[in-house]
Design a protein around this motif. Sequence first.
Motif, PDB file in Angstrom:
ATOM      1  N   LYS A 102       0.844  -1.255  -0.054  1.00 48.47           N
ATOM      2  CA  LYS A 102       0.082   0.048  -0.019  1.00 48.47           C
ATOM      3  C   LYS A 102       0.840   1.292  -0.125  1.00 48.47           C
ATOM      4  O   LYS A 102       0.534   2.289  -0.768  1.00 48.47           O
ATOM      5  N   GLN A 103       2.022   1.127   0.702  1.00 48.55           N
ATOM      6  CA  GLN A 103       2.795   2.253   0.688  1.00 48.55           C
ATOM      7  C   GLN A 103       3.321   2.650  -0.503  1.00 48.55           C
ATOM      8  O   GLN A 103       3.594   3.637  -1.137  1.00 48.55           O
ATOM      9  N   LEU A 104       3.808   1.557  -1.545  1.00 47.85           N
ATOM     10  CA  LEU A 104       4.156   1.727  -2.680  1.00 47.85           C
ATOM     11  C   LEU A 104       3.144   2.704  -3.749  1.00 47.85           C
ATOM     12  O   LEU A 104       3.617   3.454  -4.389  1.00 47.85           O
ATOM     13  N   ALA A 105       1.915   2.026  -3.453  1.00 49.67           N
ATOM     14  CA  ALA A 105       0.920   2.386  -4.277  1.00 49.67           C
ATOM     15  C   ALA A 105       0.532   3.775  -4.003  1.00 49.67           C
ATOM     16  O   ALA A 105       0.359   4.793  -4.983  1.00 49.67           O
TER      17      ALA A 105
ATOM     18  N   GLN B 299       3.607  -0.803 -10.331  1.00 48.45           N
ATOM     19  CA  GLN B 299       3.377  -1.354  -9.034  1.00 48.45           C
ATOM     20  C   GLN B 299       3.924  -2.758  -8.735  1.00 48.45           C
ATOM     21  O   GLN B 299       4.427  -3.079  -7.858  1.00 48.45           O
ATOM     22  N   VAL B 300       3.657  -3.657  -9.768  1.00 48.26           N
ATOM     23  CA  VAL B 300       3.808  -5.090  -9.726  1.00 48.26           C
ATOM     24  C   VAL B 300       5.566  -5.134  -9.464  1.00 48.26           C
ATOM     25  O   VAL B 300       6.082  -5.796  -8.750  1.00 48.26           O
ATOM     26  N   VAL B 301       6.109  -4.293 -10.669  1.00 45.01           N
ATOM     27  CA  VAL B 301       7.664  -4.549 -10.885  1.00 45.01           C
ATOM     28  C   VAL B 301       8.269  -3.905  -9.276  1.00 45.01           C
ATOM     29  O   VAL B 301       9.139  -4.338  -8.722  1.00 45.01           O
TER      30      VAL B 301
ATOM     31  N   VAL C  72      10.194   6.250  -6.382  1.00 43.83           N
ATOM     32  CA  VAL C  72       9.023   5.728  -5.672  1.00 43.83           C
ATOM     33  C   VAL C  72       9.763   5.050  -4.435  1.00 43.83           C
ATOM     34  O   VAL C  72       9.123   5.237  -3.182  1.00 43.83           O
ATOM     35  N   GLU C  73      10.716   4.290  -4.396  1.00 44.45           N
ATOM     36  CA  GLU C  73      11.070   3.640  -3.409  1.00 44.45           C
ATOM     37  C   GLU C  73      11.913   4.675  -2.467  1.00 44.45           C
ATOM     38  O   GLU C  73      11.785   4.518  -1.066  1.00 44.45           O
ATOM     39  N   LYS C  74      12.505   5.854  -2.807  1.00 43.81           N
ATOM     40  CA  LYS C  74      13.072   6.883  -1.868  1.00 43.81           C
ATOM     41  C   LYS C  74      11.816   7.290  -1.087  1.00 43.81           C
ATOM     42  O   LYS C  74      12.002   7.715  -0.085  1.00 43.81           O
ATOM     43  N   ARG C  75      10.715   7.544  -1.818  1.00 38.52           N
ATOM     44  CA  ARG C  75       9.683   7.998  -1.055  1.00 38.52           C
ATOM     45  C   ARG C  75       9.329   7.434   0.159  1.00 38.52           C
ATOM     46  O   ARG C  75       8.599   8.039   1.009  1.00 38.52           O
ATOM     47  N   ILE C  76       9.430   5.970   0.143  1.00 39.23           N
ATOM     48  CA  ILE C  76       8.682   5.209   1.316  1.00 39.23           C
ATOM     49  C   ILE C  76       9.811   4.989   2.436  1.00 39.23           C
ATOM     50  O   ILE C  76       9.743   4.106   3.163  1.00 39.23           O
TER      51      ILE C  76
END
Length: 415
Positions: free
Chosen positions: A255-258, A266-268, A371-375
């Motif tokens: 959910k954090q990724l979304a 999303q899937v990757v 995206v990964e940096k944001r979470i």
Amino acid sequence: MATGSYGPCVLLKHGEVFLKGRNRDRFVDRLHDNLRVALRGVGGSTWIKSVGSITVLGGEVPVDALVERARRVVGFTSVEPGIRVPSTVEDVTQAGLDVLLDSAEHRPVRTFAVRARRRDKQFPLTSHAMEVHVGARLKGALPHLAVDLGSPEVLLSIQVDRKESYLTWTRLPGLTGLPVGSSGRALVLLSGGYDSPVAAHRAMRRGLACDFVHFNGAPYTNPSSVYKAYALARELNRYQPPGHLHVIALGKAQKQLAVAGAGRLQVVAQRRLMVRTASALAARTGAEALVTGDSLGQVASQTLANMTAVDEAASLPVLRPLLGWDKQEIIDEAHTIGTADVSVLPDEDCCQLLAPPRVSTRANLPRLRAVEKRIDVDDVIETLLDHVQVMLPGDDVPPAPAPVCRAQKEVMSGA
């Protein structure tokens, strides 16, 4: 009747181990260790001995039970139930006659042949002379049978050793490959489908001892996939000294990724998070590689570009034993190894949780990294590993996973 004593046994022919030269003893020791593990709980005492490139197995256990356990062990090309007798011409000949008579009682037999190998060079007859002698005696006693050296209905195989000789007449295929554990240790990303269990089995046959990690969508999915993963790991552990199953609840991280804007990635992004987490877990378990059930182009997330993006997130080699297999080949293999009946059961696959209607077939690495940096992906991984659930799948009942805390439909609506 023969003057010596008879005893049931099983002959196990070595596969690639035979080619290992100066390292052969190490591989044979590993093979025998794995065989001892497979024999645990068989219901009686057993013994193992080496005769050249053959392992002989026996004990106070029915031969059928020994055969069933031995056929689980990776590294034998064939499994042959038989008998052992003293190494005299009379004993071996009489045993051969008894074998042929017994075979004729259970099914129509019209042709036979004899193959002999003299390992003890002090034995009075050469291998060829032994074949001629035993064949002539059998033909004399059973004149209605014909000798067929090409494709006999009963092929009597004789191995002559110094003190004992071994006779077999049935050859069952073994699992071939390298002894499990001889190539190191791997961590398998185990889903509930057909692919990853087959990939795990293939990795075992190349000598990798396997532990398993299963990512489920908890707390937003039900525990069905965990029970499937446990059942699959238990089935796979029949082929190796048992490996552990690690269960990681991925739902909140998904959910954090979304929320961070993964969108069509999303899937990757989820797959990258899985291999990052699995790499960190492997460092704790001693695994030297990751194994996945990916098959090139099978689904949108398994394109070459997306696989490359996933590999970039891993700190260990990602092995894909099924890269060139098609789906039907994988399903057929799943039936052969005994995992298909579990894989076909329904479950809630975490990969479908929050999956977009269309998945990107060519991942954009800069966007994925953003995206990964944001979470704060490193903190996410630490949290995931702090709550990992560890099991040792065997014949016991699996512990109940954490209960579902929220309905999947609430996540999909952004609740």
